[in-house]
Design an enzyme around this catalytic site. Sequence first.
Site, short mmCIF file in Angstrom:
data_model
loop_
_atom_site.label_atom_id
_atom_site.label_comp_id
_atom_site.label_asym_id
_atom_site.label_seq_id
_atom_site.Cartn_x
_atom_site.Cartn_y
_atom_site.Cartn_z
N TYR A 156 10.87 4.37 0.46
CA TYR A 156 11.05 3.83 -0.98
C TYR A 156 9.98 2.98 -1.67
CZ TYR A 156 13.61 0.00 1.11
OH TYR A 156 13.88 -0.82 1.89
N GLY A 157 9.32 2.01 -0.46
CA GLY A 157 8.45 1.04 -0.77
C GLY A 157 7.19 1.07 -0.09
N THR A 158 6.76 0.15 0.67
CA THR A 158 5.50 0.07 1.10
C THR A 158 5.04 0.98 2.02
OG1 THR A 158 5.92 -1.64 2.81
CG2 THR A 158 5.35 -2.44 0.79
N LEU A 159 5.90 1.92 2.75
CA LEU A 159 5.58 2.79 3.56
C LEU A 159 5.23 4.14 2.82
CD1 LEU A 159 8.31 2.62 6.43
CD2 LEU A 159 6.02 2.20 6.76
N GLU B 182 9.93 -2.98 10.26
CA GLU B 182 11.16 -3.40 9.40
C GLU B 182 11.95 -4.44 10.10
OE1 GLU B 182 10.85 -2.48 6.58
OE2 GLU B 182 9.89 -0.46 6.43
#
Length: 196
Positions: A22-25, A99
């Site tokens: 949902y983010g920086t990946l 993470e």
Amino acid sequence: MGVDEGRENHRPASVATHIFTYGTLKTGFSNHGLIQDLMRSGDVAFRCNCRTVEPHPLVCGPYRVPFLLNLPGAAGADRVSGELYAVSARGLARLDELEGTERGHYERLPIKVEPTAEDGGGEEIIACGGGVEAYFAEKSYAIEMWERCGKRGYWVYGEKEARGYVKRKDRPQDLSFLEQIEQFVSSSSSSDDDEF
């Protein structure tokens, strides 16, 4: 490499789980390079664009780092959009390291997602109980993070939300990430939080 290059729906040698990013990946964001490396080694495969079945708070913490909070159905939360990947055990170990699951940064937990209307290709994976998980903010600071963000979340971590994001290597090195989170949640809210 182009944004969509290498996103074929092939299957890793041995799927350990499916990971909702949902983010920086996600494609186009700062940590997607790890996903691309894992695709090249056959440890990750793109499945579909999807969103959470239930609303979950998605907030930005220190340095505009995105956090999904394990507070399903919280008032002020939205259904969060992201990408679904099939991940091998070896790929999962690399993602867990990024993470900080062993350091108390994020925890990998089950989540219910569904393909977005334009991308129904993942329905068979999700419908057959494909073991979807996401990296949630560690429970030790999730509620404080939600309160610090005014109990308002985003439905997507996009370019606007990522504006001001600071890569790990460019953050102050004299504080651990958990200390940075502690400073963030104990500070008063500002309109853009760019100082963190």
